[in-house]
Design an enzyme around this catalytic site. Sequence first.
Site, PDB file in Angstrom:
ATOM      1  N   ASN A 105       3.683   1.600  -0.953  1.00 49.70           N
ATOM      2  CA  ASN A 105       2.187   2.036  -1.048  1.00 49.70           C
ATOM      3  C   ASN A 105       1.671   2.819  -0.030  1.00 49.70           C
ATOM      4  O   ASN A 105       0.749   3.022   0.415  1.00 49.70           O
ATOM      5  CB  ASN A 105       1.190   0.944  -1.284  1.00 49.70           C
ATOM      6  CG  ASN A 105      -0.067   1.316  -2.092  1.00 49.70           C
ATOM      7  OD1 ASN A 105      -0.155   2.276  -2.834  1.00 49.70           O
ATOM      8  ND2 ASN A 105      -1.239   0.580  -1.601  1.00 49.70           N
ATOM      9  N   ARG A 106       2.948   3.331   0.732  1.00 52.80           N
ATOM     10  CA  ARG A 106       2.478   4.184   1.974  1.00 52.80           C
ATOM     11  C   ARG A 106       3.452   5.689   1.936  1.00 52.80           C
ATOM     12  O   ARG A 106       3.396   6.341   2.722  1.00 52.80           O
ATOM     13  CB  ARG A 106       2.686   3.657   3.293  1.00 52.80           C
ATOM     14  CG  ARG A 106       2.214   2.269   3.582  1.00 52.80           C
ATOM     15  CD  ARG A 106       0.460   2.432   3.613  1.00 52.80           C
ATOM     16  NE  ARG A 106      -0.185   1.280   3.831  1.00 52.80           N
ATOM     17  CZ  ARG A 106      -0.362   0.306   3.075  1.00 52.80           C
ATOM     18  NH1 ARG A 106      -0.244   0.523   1.684  1.00 52.80           N
ATOM     19  NH2 ARG A 106      -1.063  -0.743   3.722  1.00 52.80           N
ATOM     20  N   GLU A 108      -7.922  -5.531  -5.601  1.00 55.71           N
ATOM     21  CA  GLU A 108      -7.188  -6.333  -4.753  1.00 55.71           C
ATOM     22  C   GLU A 108      -7.756  -7.559  -4.664  1.00 55.71           C
ATOM     23  O   GLU A 108      -8.854  -7.984  -4.466  1.00 55.71           O
ATOM     24  CB  GLU A 108      -7.390  -5.894  -3.403  1.00 55.71           C
ATOM     25  CG  GLU A 108      -6.859  -6.460  -1.980  1.00 55.71           C
ATOM     26  CD  GLU A 108      -5.312  -5.951  -1.933  1.00 55.71           C
ATOM     27  OE1 GLU A 108      -4.215  -6.948  -1.965  1.00 55.71           O
ATOM     28  OE2 GLU A 108      -4.956  -4.961  -1.505  1.00 55.71           O
ATOM     29  N   HIS A 157       3.849  -3.604  -4.866  1.00 56.04           N
ATOM     30  CA  HIS A 157       4.566  -4.721  -4.131  1.00 56.04           C
ATOM     31  C   HIS A 157       5.198  -5.607  -5.012  1.00 56.04           C
ATOM     32  O   HIS A 157       4.379  -6.342  -5.804  1.00 56.04           O
ATOM     33  CB  HIS A 157       3.432  -5.138  -3.141  1.00 56.04           C
ATOM     34  CG  HIS A 157       2.918  -4.255  -2.299  1.00 56.04           C
ATOM     35  ND1 HIS A 157       1.629  -4.217  -1.975  1.00 56.04           N
ATOM     36  CD2 HIS A 157       3.639  -3.206  -1.518  1.00 56.04           C
ATOM     37  CE1 HIS A 157       1.374  -2.988  -1.074  1.00 56.04           C
ATOM     38  NE2 HIS A 157       2.687  -2.744  -0.658  1.00 56.04           N
TER      39      HIS A 157
END
Length: 292
Positions: free
Chosen positions: A65-66, A167, A12
């Site tokens: 990320n999908r 994360e 991202h």
Amino acid sequence: MINKIALVGGTHGNETSGIQLIHNWQSEGFSDEQSSRFSSLDISLTIANPDALSANVRFVEEDLNRQFTLEALEKNSAAKEAKLAKQLNQQFGPKGDSATDLVIDIHNTTSNMGATLIILEADDFHVQLARFVKHHMPEANILLEDEKPYLEHGYLCTTGKRGVMIEVGAQPQGVLREDVYLLTQTMAEVILDFCQAYNTDSLEQYPECEVFRLGENIKFPLNAEGKRTAMIHHSLQDNDFAPLIPGAPVFRSFDGKDIEWQEAQETYPHFINEAAYHKLDVAFATATRIML
């Protein structure tokens, strides 16, 4: 052996801690001390979505990320991130028959999740990893997303034989905070330390540790027109991974009323008020607390 490792930032483009860490290690290299610590590891450093980074956005057309389900990788989509996913799958994978032993994908969140290690399986390797990280970084949280088989996830990290995500938050999009950056670097190094110990049969036996197993996404209250009628309650805001008990306020409606947690069991909310999920109207995700 966990020999070939891909460290990835910029999946991202506005999540800056991983991007800066990759840039720093690309330009400065590992220190002599780090090179000795990670001597059995073949580590590559990659910025996944440079176009999104240049634009300072999460993604240009679709969330990268999908894009990594087996079905999505087989499609001929014209979207930039879909095309990029195929390239990255060839670089790290191919998924299901990967040439990379471990992909470590680094992310930031606007939620107050601290340093969180996301694992997608609860097998012996990942349990040992979770315990190692928790022992060497007690402030870390471990989030287990095993609601589906590993290969069914659409995450970039699943291009590896094994894949995990870092994360870290809270950090605004497009901003670099020193404390968040240092937590990111520490967690990346601890994971590499684990791989080194795993390869050299020098892992100690660590006790069970606290793990949060993903539940479901909770959406904001909406009216008939699909507009929000409430916001995150101040007592929930920034309390990621703290127990949310039945009857506790979750939302404050715009007419000043509290909306309480109606479930019979407590939960452990995380990704609370995550900015990237604004368009999806996701308020937070739930989790149960287990020991692994």
